[in-house]
Design an enzyme around this catalytic site. Structure first.
Site, PDB file in Angstrom:
ATOM      1  CE  LYS A  12      -7.581  -2.044   6.700  1.00 22.09           C
ATOM      2  NZ  LYS A  12      -7.998  -0.388   6.630  1.00 22.09           N
ATOM      3  CG  ASP A  56      -7.658   2.546   0.655  1.00 22.50           C
ATOM      4  OD1 ASP A  56      -8.913   3.481   0.246  1.00 22.50           O
ATOM      5  OD2 ASP A  56      -7.324   2.097   1.692  1.00 22.50           O
ATOM      6  CD  GLU A  62      -9.179  -0.554   0.361  1.00 22.05           C
ATOM      7  OE1 GLU A  62      -8.067  -1.253  -0.329  1.00 22.05           O
ATOM      8  OE2 GLU A  62      -8.635  -0.820   1.959  1.00 22.05           O
ATOM      9  CB  SER A  78      -1.314  -0.573   1.322  1.00 20.63           C
ATOM     10  OG  SER A  78      -1.667   1.197   1.562  1.00 20.63           O
ATOM     11  CE  LYS A 122      -4.052   4.027   2.225  1.00 15.25           C
ATOM     12  NZ  LYS A 122      -5.255   2.833   2.854  1.00 15.25           N
ATOM     13  CG  ASP A 138     -10.701  -0.913   5.091  1.00 14.36           C
ATOM     14  OD1 ASP A 138     -10.742  -0.949   6.208  1.00 14.36           O
ATOM     15  OD2 ASP A 138      -9.312  -0.080   4.837  1.00 14.36           O
ATOM     16  N   GLY A 144      -4.349  -4.821   6.478  1.00 11.60           N
ATOM     17  CA  GLY A 144      -3.340  -3.928   6.394  1.00 11.60           C
ATOM     18  C   GLY A 144      -3.135  -2.107   7.922  1.00 11.60           C
ATOM     19  CE  LYS A 169      -4.766  -0.025   0.478  1.00 12.82           C
ATOM     20  NZ  LYS A 169      -5.166   0.010   1.095  1.00 12.82           N
TER      21      LYS A 169
HETATM   22  O1  SMG Z   1      -0.499  -1.763   6.418  1.00 15.64           O
HETATM   23  O2  SMG Z   1       0.277  -2.091   4.663  1.00 15.64           O
HETATM   24  C1  SMG Z   1      -0.586  -1.278   4.977  1.00 15.64           C
HETATM   25  C2  SMG Z   1      -1.511  -0.537   4.697  1.00 15.64           C
HETATM   26  C3  SMG Z   1      -2.808  -0.450   4.433  1.00 15.64           C
HETATM   27  O3  SMG Z   1      -3.430   1.529   3.446  1.00 15.64           O
HETATM   28  C4  SMG Z   1      -3.408   1.035   4.291  1.00 15.64           C
HETATM   29  N1  SMG Z   1      -3.777   0.424   5.074  1.00 15.64           N
HETATM   30  O4  SMG Z   1      -7.119   1.582   4.841  1.00 15.64           O
HETATM   31  O5  SMG Z   1      -6.619   0.322   3.971  1.00 15.64           O
HETATM   32  C5  SMG Z   1      -6.741   1.259   5.203  1.00 15.64           C
HETATM   33  C6  SMG Z   1      -5.138   1.871   5.451  1.00 15.64           C
HETATM   34  C7  SMG Z   1      -5.091   1.757   6.867  1.00 15.64           C
HETATM   35  C8  SMG Z   1      -4.475   2.610   7.010  1.00 15.64           C
HETATM   36  S1  SMG Z   1      -4.665   2.969   8.672  1.00 15.64           S
HETATM   37  C9  SMG Z   1      -4.544   5.003   7.764  1.00 15.64           C
HETATM   38 MG    MG Z   2      -8.229   1.207   3.515  1.00 15.33          MG
END
Ligand code: SMG
Ligand code: MG
Length: 394
Positions: free
Chosen positions: A288, A214, A239, A161, A189, A264, A316, A187
């Site tokens: 998760k 995402d 996402e 991510s 953001k 999510d 994650g 992925k």
């Molecule tokens: O652990 O690789 C990881 C992070 C994956 O992008 C990730 N998590 O919305 O999926 C999600 C985010 C939440 C992170 S808290 C801002």
């Molecule tokens: Mg997410």
């Protein structure tokens, strides 16, 4: 048990797994210790919520007559991803959840959810406590979490991510770095103003890599036309485009997009997953354990999705080595047919708090083989990053 090759969408197919009877030993809890850790990140992580440079996280250690167990509470410092946050979880644990768990003489991991059920919400806090009890219980039986949960494979493909970068060009550079390390799915953001151009830049630079985006709830249904402009990029999924409680709007959006909508934040339980599927709000679900209240509920979400034919993948929360090991076990269940945010520890941390941090081997992560979560906690590493500590005794 092996894996078939990935198909063009980045999906991986699993052999059929046999259902298992899920029951672990009971443990007699003596005390529960909470610690807030501040783990520096190797690089800032930016989402539509903001930027973090340090992972603030709670680790839980249960002490039992037969040995210890460790868990992790994946809250963030502020209630931005969800309503939970570090010191809210801390307070809920010390004031309500831990005293309830210390009530019975013995607890089985399967009882934790029931014991804590009357306390509304606080799922990440409950998940971390359940994980610690599960770890302790499985260790007394020399059993792995993966076997207990019903894993059907011994390694899982690694996805990464990637946070929002200063520019699309910088994003391309960062993605190149992770592809060079062997990650099998990317992925990125997105947020309003950093969506189409960023996605286009990655697609242009790397051709048909398995790619998804995402939004972390940053859009509204009024943005449907804008989000439809992502369709030509052949994304695996988008996402959580809309707010956590917007199941109906997500269904409306899903009808307007060719890109599958994945939820999510909205999926807080197996019931929420069933509702979202019934409404047509999600074609894919990210699982998760923290968000749904624990690994046992995560398996129930998996089971609901699998019987409905909805593909899932393991999300994650920037886990330490404890949660990262547990996620690798969860991601080895048969319904996890899409590559998850299951990455190597060094994607976030220079120094993890476990002795054998999760690493990549040709773009795969091995499912831990040690008892419990399989994570062996390095107590001096934990001490070095502890900023708060409390022990709640029976
Ligand atoms: O652990 O690789 C990881 C992070 C994956 O992008 C990730 N998590 O919305 O999926 C999600 C985010 C939440 C992170 S808290 C801002
Ligand atoms: Mg997410």
């Amino acid at each position: 048990m092996g894996w078939d090759a990935q198909d063009a969408t980045g999906a991986a197919r699993y052999p059929e797994g046999m259902p298992i009877a899920r029951e672990a030993a009971s443990v007699a809890l003596d005390s529960v210790e909470l610690r807030v850790l501040h783990l520096p990140l190797v690089s800032p992580f930016t989402t539509s919520f903001g930027t973090e440079t340090v992972r603030e996280v709670i680790v839980v250690r249960v002490r039992t007559a037969d040995g210890d167990g460790w868990g992790e509470i994946v809250t963030q410092p502020a209630p931005l991803y969800s309503s939970e946050y570090t010191y809210g979880a801390w307070d809920a644990c010390r004031r309500w959840l831990i005293p309830a768990l210390l009530g019975p003489a013995r607890v089985r991991p399967e009882d934790v959810g029931t014991i804590l059920e009357r306390f509304i919400g606080h799922r990440m806090a409950k998940a971390g406590l359940e994980m610690a009890v599960l770890d302790a219980a499985l260790r007394t039986e020399s059993r792995t979490l993966s076997e207990y949960l019903g894993a059907v494979t011994d390694r899982v493909p690694a996805g990464v991510s990637v946070g929002i970068q200063p520019s699309p060009a910088a994003l391309v550079e960062t993605v190149a770095h992770y592809l060079g390390q062997g990650y099998r799915r990317v992925k990125i953001k997105i947020r309003p103003g950093r969506d189409i151009a960023d996605t286009a830049a990655v697609r242009d630079a790397f051709g048909d890599i398995p790619l998804q985006v995402d939004a972390n709830a940053a859009y509204t249904l009024a943005d449907a036309e804008l989000l439809a402009a992502l369709d030509p990029f052949d994304l695996i999924l988008i996402e959580q485009p809309l707010q956590e409680d917007d199941l109906v709007d997500h269904a409306a959006l899903a009808r307007k997009l060719r890109t599958p909508v994945c939820l999510d934040e909205s999926i807080v339980s197996a019931k929420a997953a069933a509702d979202a599927i019934a409404l047509g709000s999600a074609g894919v679900i990210n699982i998760k354990a923290g968000r749904v209240g624990g690994y046992l509920e995560a398996v129930r979400v998996h089971d609901v999705c699998r019987s409905a034919g909805i593909p899932v993948w393991c999300g994650g929360m920037l886990e330490t080595g404890i949660g990262r090991a547990a996620n690798a076990a969860l991601a080895a269940l048969p319904g996890f047919t899409l590559v998850g945010d299951v990455s190597a520890s060094d994607r976030f941390y220079e120094h993890d708090i476990v002795r054998a941090p999760i690493r990549l081997t040709d773009g795969w992560v091995s499912v831990p083989t040690g008892p419990g979560t399989g994570a062996e906690v390095d107590e001096s590493a934990v001490d070095a990053v502890t900023v708060a500590r409390e022990v709640v005794r029976r």
